[in-house]
Design a protein around this motif. Structure first.
Motif, PDB file in Angstrom:
ATOM      1  N   GLN A   3       0.855  -1.189   0.000  1.00  0.00           N
ATOM      2  CA  GLN A   3       0.000   0.000   0.000  1.00  0.00           C
ATOM      3  C   GLN A   3       0.884   1.229   0.000  1.00  0.00           C
ATOM      4  O   GLN A   3       1.897   1.285   0.706  1.00  0.00           O
ATOM      5  N   GLY A   4       0.485   2.196  -0.816  1.00  0.00           N
ATOM      6  CA  GLY A   4       1.216   3.446  -0.873  1.00  0.00           C
ATOM      7  C   GLY A   4       0.665   4.340  -1.959  1.00  0.00           C
ATOM      8  O   GLY A   4      -0.304   4.000  -2.634  1.00  0.00           O
ATOM      9  N   GLU A   5       1.315   5.488  -2.122  1.00  0.00           N
ATOM     10  CA  GLU A   5       0.916   6.402  -3.189  1.00  0.00           C
ATOM     11  C   GLU A   5       1.248   5.767  -4.531  1.00  0.00           C
ATOM     12  O   GLU A   5       2.289   5.128  -4.687  1.00  0.00           O
ATOM     13  N   VAL A   6       0.381   5.948  -5.493  1.00  0.00           N
ATOM     14  CA  VAL A   6       0.522   5.347  -6.812  1.00  0.00           C
ATOM     15  C   VAL A   6       1.919   5.554  -7.387  1.00  0.00           C
ATOM     16  O   VAL A   6       2.538   4.615  -7.874  1.00  0.00           O
ATOM     17  N   GLU A   7       2.411   6.749  -7.305  1.00  0.00           N
ATOM     18  CA  GLU A   7       3.700   7.080  -7.913  1.00  0.00           C
ATOM     19  C   GLU A   7       4.894   6.469  -7.169  1.00  0.00           C
ATOM     20  O   GLU A   7       5.977   6.367  -7.717  1.00  0.00           O
ATOM     21  N   LYS A   8       4.703   6.045  -5.921  1.00  0.00           N
ATOM     22  CA  LYS A   8       5.814   5.545  -5.103  1.00  0.00           C
ATOM     23  C   LYS A   8       5.913   4.017  -5.103  1.00  0.00           C
ATOM     24  O   LYS A   8       6.941   3.468  -4.713  1.00  0.00           O
ATOM     25  N   ILE A   9       4.852   3.331  -5.494  1.00  0.00           N
ATOM     26  CA  ILE A   9       4.861   1.866  -5.487  1.00  0.00           C
ATOM     27  C   ILE A   9       5.747   1.372  -6.625  1.00  0.00           C
ATOM     28  O   ILE A   9       5.558   1.760  -7.776  1.00  0.00           O
ATOM     29  N   PRO A  10       6.718   0.500  -6.314  1.00  0.00           N
ATOM     30  CA  PRO A  10       7.589  -0.003  -7.379  1.00  0.00           C
ATOM     31  C   PRO A  10       6.836  -0.965  -8.295  1.00  0.00           C
ATOM     32  O   PRO A  10       5.832  -1.560  -7.907  1.00  0.00           O
ATOM     33  N   GLU A  11       7.322  -1.096  -9.514  1.00  0.00           N
ATOM     34  CA  GLU A  11       6.698  -1.980 -10.490  1.00  0.00           C
ATOM     35  C   GLU A  11       6.882  -3.439 -10.093  1.00  0.00           C
ATOM     36  O   GLU A  11       6.048  -4.278 -10.372  1.00  0.00           O
ATOM     37  N   TYR A  12       7.994  -3.741  -9.425  1.00  0.00           N
ATOM     38  CA  TYR A  12       8.275  -5.084  -8.935  1.00  0.00           C
ATOM     39  C   TYR A  12       9.257  -4.981  -7.772  1.00  0.00           C
ATOM     40  O   TYR A  12       9.873  -3.941  -7.542  1.00  0.00           O
ATOM     41  N   ILE A  13       9.393  -6.078  -7.046  1.00  0.00           N
ATOM     42  CA  ILE A  13      10.346  -6.160  -5.946  1.00  0.00           C
ATOM     43  C   ILE A  13      11.448  -7.114  -6.391  1.00  0.00           C
ATOM     44  O   ILE A  13      11.169  -8.203  -6.899  1.00  0.00           O
ATOM     45  N   GLU A  56       8.022   4.998   1.755  1.00  0.00           N
ATOM     46  CA  GLU A  56       6.627   5.446   1.682  1.00  0.00           C
ATOM     47  C   GLU A  56       5.646   4.310   1.382  1.00  0.00           C
ATOM     48  O   GLU A  56       4.448   4.530   1.312  1.00  0.00           O
ATOM     49  N   VAL A  57       6.156   3.096   1.167  1.00  0.00           N
ATOM     50  CA  VAL A  57       5.312   1.964   0.794  1.00  0.00           C
ATOM     51  C   VAL A  57       5.278   0.961   1.944  1.00  0.00           C
ATOM     52  O   VAL A  57       6.315   0.606   2.500  1.00  0.00           O
ATOM     53  N   LYS A  58       4.055   0.521   2.307  1.00  0.00           N
ATOM     54  CA  LYS A  58       3.882  -0.420   3.411  1.00  0.00           C
ATOM     55  C   LYS A  58       3.543  -1.808   2.877  1.00  0.00           C
ATOM     56  O   LYS A  58       2.813  -1.952   1.900  1.00  0.00           O
ATOM     57  N   LEU A  59       4.041  -2.821   3.564  1.00  0.00           N
ATOM     58  CA  LEU A  59       3.722  -4.202   3.244  1.00  0.00           C
ATOM     59  C   LEU A  59       2.358  -4.536   3.827  1.00  0.00           C
ATOM     60  O   LEU A  59       2.116  -4.324   5.022  1.00  0.00           O
TER      61      LEU A  59
END
Length: 180
Positions: free
Chosen positions: A131-141, A164-167
């Motif tokens: 979960q996070g802001e659209v622009e901050k979420i990576p395309e993959y891990i 900025e991204v939470k698991l």
């Protein structure tokens, strides 16, 4: 996340899906918190295939609809099990800086180093919910397994995410195991 472009056309709910596919298009739908209603769409099949070849769920697409640019996230792609043909696609409309939950794929790198030591990677979960802001979420891990040893385990809590991204996936979920 990728900034890809795709043109979409509106369709009516009574348009036959087989006919849409026969005309070289894929039926789909766009939905989202900031939309009054879901929007039935159709997308050029070959353009969609080329976009989804390297970018699947989690990719941000910029789409053009009625001369207006919008952003959406690929939420689901339904394919024919035998032919691999795309049957339907779901998009979620998003605004910049909107906070969303989504699944993103986990890519493992360094497996050739494991193989050289007669070890192999056994994976259990191909993606994680974040979960996070659209622009901050990576395309993959990306997880480097090159220095892992026999019986090492990789849990969801071990994954490094942007601050900025939470698991969302439970932290004790086993993602992968190194076997021999």
């Amino acid at each position: 996340m990728s900034q890809l472009a795709i043109e979409i056309k509106e369709r009516t709910f009574n348009e036959n899906a087989k006919k849409i596919r026969k005309n070289g298009e894929v039926p789909g739908i766009i939905y989202g918190e900031f939309m009054d209603n879901t929007l039935p769409i159709k997308v050029n099949s070959s353009k969609l295939k080329s976009l989804l070849k390297y970018n699947s769920k989690g990719s941000i697409l910029s789409f053009k609809f009625k001369d207006e640019a919008k952003k959406c996230v690929v939420k689901q792609v339904q394919k024919d099990n035998l032919t691999g043909e795309i049957l339907h696609v779901d998009f979620q409309y998003v605004k910049s800086n909107e906070t969303i939950k989504m699944n993103i794929p986990v890519n493992y790198v360094g497996q050739e180093n494991l193989e050289s030591r007669k070890l192999f990677l056994e994976t259990f979960l191909p993606e994680l919910e974040v979960q996070g802001e659209v622009e901050k979420i990576p395309e993959y891990i990306e997880i480097d397994v090159s220095k892992k040893n026999y019986e090492d385990k990789i849990f969801s809590k071990d994954v490094e995410l942007p601050e900025e991204v939470k698991l969302v996936t439970k932290p004790d979920i086993l993602l992968a195991l190194i076997n021999g």
